[in-house]
Design a protein around this motif. Structure first.
Motif, mmCIF file in Angstrom:
data_model
loop_
_atom_site.group_PDB
_atom_site.id
_atom_site.type_symbol
_atom_site.label_atom_id
_atom_site.label_comp_id
_atom_site.label_asym_id
_atom_site.label_seq_id
_atom_site.Cartn_x
_atom_site.Cartn_y
_atom_site.Cartn_z
ATOM 1 N N GLY A 217 41.009 48.615 43.581
ATOM 2 C CA GLY A 217 41.762 47.512 44.167
ATOM 3 C C GLY A 217 43.114 47.334 43.494
ATOM 4 O O GLY A 217 43.276 47.603 42.302
ATOM 5 N N GLY A 218 44.099 46.887 44.255
ATOM 6 C CA GLY A 218 45.434 46.673 43.710
ATOM 7 C C GLY A 218 45.468 45.480 42.767
ATOM 8 O O GLY A 218 44.552 44.657 42.725
ATOM 9 N N ALA A 219 46.539 45.400 41.984
ATOM 10 C CA ALA A 219 46.699 44.300 41.034
ATOM 11 C C ALA A 219 46.901 42.983 41.785
ATOM 12 O O ALA A 219 47.582 42.949 42.813
ATOM 13 C CB ALA A 219 47.896 44.565 40.124
ATOM 14 N N PRO A 220 46.293 41.915 41.302
ATOM 15 C CA PRO A 220 46.518 40.614 41.940
ATOM 16 C C PRO A 220 47.975 40.198 41.801
ATOM 17 O O PRO A 220 48.671 40.640 40.882
ATOM 18 C CB PRO A 220 45.588 39.674 41.157
ATOM 19 N N ALA A 221 48.435 39.383 42.724
ATOM 20 C CA ALA A 221 49.830 38.945 42.699
ATOM 21 C C ALA A 221 50.102 38.111 41.457
ATOM 22 O O ALA A 221 49.419 37.114 41.215
ATOM 23 C CB ALA A 221 50.145 38.139 43.952
ATOM 24 N N GLY A 222 51.092 38.532 40.668
ATOM 25 C CA GLY A 222 51.465 37.791 39.473
ATOM 26 C C GLY A 222 50.437 37.924 38.375
ATOM 27 O O GLY A 222 49.307 38.338 38.608
ATOM 28 N N PRO A 223 50.796 37.589 37.134
ATOM 29 C CA PRO A 223 49.842 37.686 36.032
ATOM 30 C C PRO A 223 48.712 36.676 36.175
ATOM 31 O O PRO A 223 48.892 35.602 36.740
ATOM 32 C CB PRO A 223 50.702 37.378 34.793
ATOM 33 N N ALA A 224 47.553 37.051 35.673
ATOM 34 C CA ALA A 224 46.411 36.133 35.708
ATOM 35 C C ALA A 224 46.679 34.939 34.801
ATOM 36 O O ALA A 224 47.492 35.006 33.875
ATOM 37 C CB ALA A 224 45.158 36.872 35.255
ATOM 38 N N ALA A 225 45.997 33.825 35.092
ATOM 39 C CA ALA A 225 46.172 32.633 34.263
ATOM 40 C C ALA A 225 45.756 32.942 32.828
ATOM 41 O O ALA A 225 44.762 33.630 32.595
ATOM 42 C CB ALA A 225 45.342 31.498 34.826
ATOM 43 N N ALA A 254 48.173 42.068 27.142
ATOM 44 C CA ALA A 254 49.482 41.426 27.301
ATOM 45 C C ALA A 254 50.015 41.617 28.714
ATOM 46 O O ALA A 254 50.523 40.675 29.343
ATOM 47 C CB ALA A 254 50.459 42.001 26.273
ATOM 48 N N ASP A 255 49.879 42.850 29.253
ATOM 49 C CA ASP A 255 50.349 43.122 30.618
ATOM 50 C C ASP A 255 49.556 42.326 31.650
ATOM 51 O O ASP A 255 50.125 41.795 32.612
ATOM 52 C CB ASP A 255 50.225 44.624 30.924
ATOM 53 N N GLU A 256 48.237 42.241 31.453
ATOM 54 C CA GLU A 256 47.388 41.573 32.431
ATOM 55 C C GLU A 256 47.726 40.099 32.563
ATOM 56 O O GLU A 256 47.689 39.531 33.666
ATOM 57 C CB GLU A 256 45.912 41.731 32.043
ATOM 58 N N TYR A 257 48.081 39.458 31.443
ATOM 59 C CA TYR A 257 48.319 38.011 31.469
ATOM 60 C C TYR A 257 49.791 37.630 31.339
ATOM 61 O O TYR A 257 50.127 36.459 31.188
ATOM 62 C CB TYR A 257 47.507 37.340 30.358
#
Length: 272
Positions: A217-225, A254-257
């Motif tokens: 699945g693609g990355a969710p829009a914008g960083p996660a909370a 760091a990239d994920e959030y």
């Protein structure tokens, strides 16, 4: 020509026609071509030559010369469409550059078959072929793709699938949805769906065999909370447990959030 992925019933009438009438057939594996023709009840009358990654650069001029002499040249792979992580592109380009017409006898493709079976969004997707063979180069490539919002499709070899899934989980996130599709359209077809960490554990324990296509699945829009500090530390620890270096695990979190790497680094090391 699109060859069946596994189930001979997927062969088209046009594939049969081209196999029976082409003057030259350039086959990825001549033995598998013979078996395919036998299974289809087709008599191959044209000249059969091998055409695979490794001899395609040398063989291409010979095939273009055959085209110049008026021959009909067909390209067939072991399964799926030529030019999709298989030989074919070089010849298509050379034939076009030489002014020869090129067409296709369309057939099955592991990319679109896996995508359809994955249960993941298929309106927009990216095909990445095979990931780099070595761990460091693979992780570097995955970091470049971590924020890609479209569904991703990869091919992977059985002996590398566990490591690839572990790196995907570490860099994309343990819960990123994915599907591992093996032996598509064959008797032992298997589709395994779940989060990347779950799939990595399964692949490590079961060592899947056969031809494998991975859909992520693609990355969710914008960083996660941003989670609390303990969860950030735990996220780094999970990636380390999966085999990722601490440096890469910190960078992935760091990239994920959407955080600065040095802030995650300080947070992790302050607890030691």
């Amino acid at each position: 020509m699109g060859a069946p992925l596994g189930n001979i019933g997927d062969a088209s009438a046009r594939l049969r026609e081209v196999l029976a009438t082409a003057d030259v057939i350039a086959a990825e594996d001549t033995r598998r071509l013979s078996r395919l023709a036998r299974d289809l009840g087709v008599t191959v009358r044209g000249r059969v030559v091998s055409y695979f990654e490794g001899n395609d650069e040398r063989r291409t001029p010979e095939l273009v010369e055959a085209l110049a002499g008026g021959a009909v040249v067909a390209v067939v792979t072991d399964g799926g469409m030529p030019s999709v992580s298989d030989p074919g592109y070089r010849l298509v380009r050379a034939a076009l550059d030489a002014g020869h017409p090129v067409t296709a006898a369309p057939g099955p493709s592991a990319v679109t078959t896996a995508l359809a079976l994955s249960g993941l969004p298929s309106d927009r997707f990216v095909f990445e072929g095979f990931l780099p063979r070595t761990g460091s180069h693979r992780r570097s490539r995955l970091r470049e793709l971590a924020t890609e919002p479209r569904t991703l499709v990869f091919f992977e070899a059985p002996h590398r699938i566990a490591g690839a899934l572990a790196d995907l989980a570490a860099i994309f996130g343990a819960d990123r949805p994915a599907a591992v599709c093996r032996e598509l359209t064959k008797t032992y077809e298997q589709i395994r769906r779940g989060g990347l960490a779950e799939l990595a554990e399964w692949a490590t324990a079961d060592e899947p065999r056969g031809e494998i296509t991975v859909v992520v699945g693609g990355a969710p829009a914008g960083p996660a909370a941003r989670p609390d500090d303990d969860e950030l530390r735990a996220a780094v620890a999970r990636r380390e447990t999966a085999g990722t270096s601490r440096r890469d695990a910190i960078q992935a979190v760091a990239d994920e959030y959407g955080l600065k790497r040095r802030d995650v680094y300080t947070l992790v090391h302050s607890a030691q």
